[in-house]
Design a protein around this motif. Structure first.
Motif, PDB file in Angstrom:
ATOM      1  N   SER A   1      43.843  59.185  43.715  1.00 26.13           N
ATOM      2  CA  SER A   1      43.439  59.901  44.925  1.00 26.13           C
ATOM      3  C   SER A   1      44.146  59.347  46.144  1.00 26.13           C
ATOM      4  N   SER A   2      44.132  60.117  47.217  1.00 29.08           N
ATOM      5  CA  SER A   2      44.715  59.665  48.477  1.00 29.08           C
ATOM      6  C   SER A   2      43.886  58.536  49.057  1.00 29.08           C
ATOM      7  N   ALA A   3      44.557  57.503  49.537  1.00 27.76           N
ATOM      8  CA  ALA A   3      43.860  56.389  50.158  1.00 27.76           C
ATOM      9  C   ALA A   3      43.209  56.801  51.477  1.00 27.76           C
ATOM     10  N   LYS A   4      43.546  57.989  51.946  1.00 28.64           N
ATOM     11  CA  LYS A   4      42.966  58.481  53.201  1.00 28.64           C
ATOM     12  C   LYS A   4      41.736  59.357  52.954  1.00 28.64           C
ATOM     13  N   SER A   5      41.413  59.590  51.691  1.00 27.09           N
ATOM     14  CA  SER A   5      40.304  60.472  51.365  1.00 27.09           C
ATOM     15  C   SER A   5      39.085  59.676  50.908  1.00 27.09           C
ATOM     16  N   ALA A   6      37.907  60.047  51.409  1.00 25.18           N
ATOM     17  CA  ALA A   6      36.666  59.391  51.013  1.00 25.18           C
ATOM     18  C   ALA A   6      35.931  60.168  49.926  1.00 25.18           C
ATOM     19  N   GLU A   7      36.473  61.291  49.547  1.00 20.37           N
ATOM     20  CA  GLU A   7      35.792  62.160  48.593  1.00 20.37           C
ATOM     21  C   GLU A   7      35.691  61.501  47.211  1.00 20.37           C
ATOM     22  N   GLY A   8      34.480  61.461  46.687  1.00 17.94           N
ATOM     23  CA  GLY A   8      34.271  60.976  45.330  1.00 17.94           C
ATOM     24  C   GLY A   8      34.244  59.481  45.157  1.00 17.94           C
ATOM     25  N   ARG A   9      34.275  58.706  46.229  1.00 13.72           N
ATOM     26  CA  ARG A   9      34.253  57.251  46.077  1.00 13.72           C
ATOM     27  C   ARG A   9      32.919  56.780  45.495  1.00 13.72           C
ATOM     28  N   ALA A  10      32.982  55.749  44.664  1.00 12.93           N
ATOM     29  CA  ALA A  10      31.791  55.152  44.071  1.00 12.93           C
ATOM     30  C   ALA A  10      31.619  53.731  44.609  1.00 12.93           C
ATOM     31  N   LYS A  11      30.390  53.289  44.712  1.00 15.80           N
ATOM     32  CA  LYS A  11      30.088  51.971  45.270  1.00 15.80           C
ATOM     33  C   LYS A  11      30.082  50.907  44.182  1.00 15.80           C
ATOM     34  N   VAL A  12      30.644  49.739  44.499  1.00 18.07           N
ATOM     35  CA  VAL A  12      30.602  48.593  43.594  1.00 18.07           C
ATOM     36  C   VAL A  12      29.234  47.928  43.726  1.00 18.07           C
ATOM     37  N   VAL A  13      28.517  47.795  42.606  1.00 15.13           N
ATOM     38  CA  VAL A  13      27.174  47.221  42.639  1.00 15.13           C
ATOM     39  C   VAL A  13      27.090  45.863  41.942  1.00 15.13           C
ATOM     40  N   LYS A  14      28.142  45.497  41.208  1.00 17.03           N
ATOM     41  CA  LYS A  14      28.123  44.218  40.496  1.00 17.03           C
ATOM     42  C   LYS A  14      29.548  43.782  40.227  1.00 17.03           C
TER      43      LYS A  14
ATOM     44  N   LEU B   1      34.759  44.922  38.223  1.00 13.87           N
ATOM     45  CA  LEU B   1      33.846  45.582  39.150  1.00 13.87           C
ATOM     46  C   LEU B   1      33.060  46.649  38.398  1.00 13.87           C
ATOM     47  N   VAL B   2      31.758  46.728  38.660  1.00  9.79           N
ATOM     48  CA  VAL B   2      30.919  47.764  38.061  1.00  9.79           C
ATOM     49  C   VAL B   2      30.463  48.715  39.169  1.00  9.79           C
ATOM     50  N   LEU B   3      30.609  50.007  38.920  1.00  7.43           N
ATOM     51  CA  LEU B   3      30.288  51.028  39.914  1.00  7.43           C
ATOM     52  C   LEU B   3      28.878  51.565  39.717  1.00  7.43           C
ATOM     53  N   ASP B   4      28.358  52.212  40.752  1.00  8.14           N
ATOM     54  CA  ASP B   4      27.000  52.739  40.678  1.00  8.14           C
ATOM     55  C   ASP B   4      26.902  54.026  39.868  1.00  8.14           C
ATOM     56  N   ARG B   5      28.035  54.602  39.529  1.00  9.36           N
ATOM     57  CA  ARG B   5      28.049  55.850  38.756  1.00  9.36           C
ATOM     58  C   ARG B   5      29.425  56.013  38.123  1.00  9.36           C
ATOM     59  N   ASP B   6      29.549  56.988  37.218  1.00  6.02           N
ATOM     60  CA  ASP B   6      30.835  57.263  36.590  1.00  6.02           C
ATOM     61  C   ASP B   6      31.826  57.775  37.626  1.00  6.02           C
ATOM     62  N   LEU B   7      33.023  57.213  37.604  1.00  5.49           N
ATOM     63  CA  LEU B   7      34.064  57.638  38.531  1.00  5.49           C
ATOM     64  C   LEU B   7      34.912  58.761  37.939  1.00  5.49           C
ATOM     65  N   ALA B   8      35.125  58.705  36.643  1.00  8.48           N
ATOM     66  CA  ALA B   8      35.915  59.725  35.945  1.00  8.48           C
ATOM     67  C   ALA B   8      35.561  59.668  34.466  1.00  8.48           C
ATOM     68  N   THR B   9      35.841  60.739  33.766  1.00 11.00           N
ATOM     69  CA  THR B   9      35.564  60.793  32.324  1.00 11.00           C
ATOM     70  C   THR B   9      36.769  60.257  31.567  1.00 11.00           C
TER      71      THR B   9
END
Length: 329
Positions: A96-109, A125-133
């Motif tokens: 993705s574009s580094a200028k886009s915030a769309e679809g970002r997931a948060k690191v929780v662990k 890094l573990v994310l709060d949800r699936d980023l991609a299939t």
């Protein structure tokens, strides 16, 4: 990208330019072939978002990302490791574009290796949800590493780092980063660079304490990376399959890094070397991350009982719904 010199070679191995030299831009090409390269962002406040120091990552599985430990830690004057990361970290979609915030997931662990100044530069890094299939990536084993190193296999890394010189013509490097200049700032899209694995016998000058410190690291040569490419994921093709080797080149000596070091831009230094921490050394961290994800998935689900006449069924899901013909008990 972090550049360090081994303690015993610190003075003798580094080249310090005494006069301005000509700069040769790397001009690494945008390449979206790797479906697992992701940008990593840091956020200190409610609205301030900045790119991490080594802000590329590799998506191992839907919500697990491999990256560079040195993006999260630094070492003080006594050599002690100090946490040095923003309050919130997010990861963007692959390519993705580094200028886009769309679809970002948060690191929780995070799960970090025993990161030192000379090795184990690896973090999960573990994310709060699936980023991609995606299915879990294929990983290099110790046995495969031996084959690849002996063959001096070509490896590639994709990263969102700088891709042109920081320096203007005639400037003496190292030169300061200028994020306001599009030709001297990190790339909006991932770019590709190449290197080669190499046996330690190729580096005849690497002896004594330096050899001991790098005993468990995988060495590379023919380097051409830039700052910010760290963590992007070093991959190669083995028996027709793309496999993950280790996190993108983060450490090295005497190689040109887009004006961010004292190495000369227009010649290859005889003691050029890079090194990475091979992924098979960190299977314990990956297992911990996978166990954490499994707990996340269970924690995010709930169970209901559904009834149809005398038949009772349990349905477990994030948003459980009774099958057709059943009603919630």
């Amino acid at each position: 990208m972090r550049k360090v010199a081994l303690a015993v070679l610190a003075m003798s191995a580094l080249i310090i330019s005494s006069a301005p030299i000509s700069q040769a831009a790397l001009n690494a090409q945008v390449n979206l072939d790797n479906p697992r390269v992701v940008p990593i962002f840091g956020q200190d406040g409610a609205s301030e978002v900045r790119l991490m120091a080594g802000w590329s990552g590799f998506l191992y599985s839907p919500r697990i990302v491999f990256s560079a430990a040195h993006s999260h830690y630094r070492f003080d004057n006594n050599g002690n490791r100090v946490l040095n990361e923003p309050a919130f970290i997010t990861v963007g979609k692959p390519n993705s574009s580094a200028k886009s915030a769309e679809g970002r997931a948060k690191v929780v662990k995070t799960f970090v290796a025993n990161f030192t100044q000379f090795g184990n530069d690896f973090i999960v890094l573990v994310l709060d949800r699936d980023l991609a299939t995606v299915s879990p990536a294929k990983l290099m084993t110790a046995e495969i590493e031996t084959e690849l190193v002996n063959a001096r296999a070509e490896v590639v890394f994709h990263g969102y780092g700088e891709y042109r010189d920081r320096c203007d013509p005639g400037q003496k490097n190292p030169c300061a980063e200028d994020r306001n200049n599009p030709n001297k700032s990190p790339s909006e899209l991932p770019r590709i660079n190449k290197s080669n694995l190499a046996p330690k016998s190729d580096f005849t000058w690497l002896q004594g304490q330096g050899l001991i410190e790098l005993a468990n690291e995988t060495l590379l040569t023919n380097l051409s990376g830039c700052p910010g490419d760290s963590g992007g994921g070093l991959t190669t093709t083995y028996k027709g399959e793309v496999i993950y080797v280790g996190q993108g080149i983060s450490t090295g000596m005497n190689f040109y890094a887009c004006g961010a070091s004292n190495a000369p831009a227009n010649e290859k230094h005889p003691r050029e070397m890079g090194f990475i921490s091979p992924v098979f050394k960190h299977l314990d961290l990956i297992k911990q991350a996978e166990d954490f994800v499994a707990q996340q998935v269970v924690a995010g689900k709930s169970t209901i009982q559904c009834i149809k006449g005398k038949v009772v069924k349990k349905v477990t899901a994030i948003k459980p719904v009774c099958p057709k013909g059943y009603k919630k008990k």
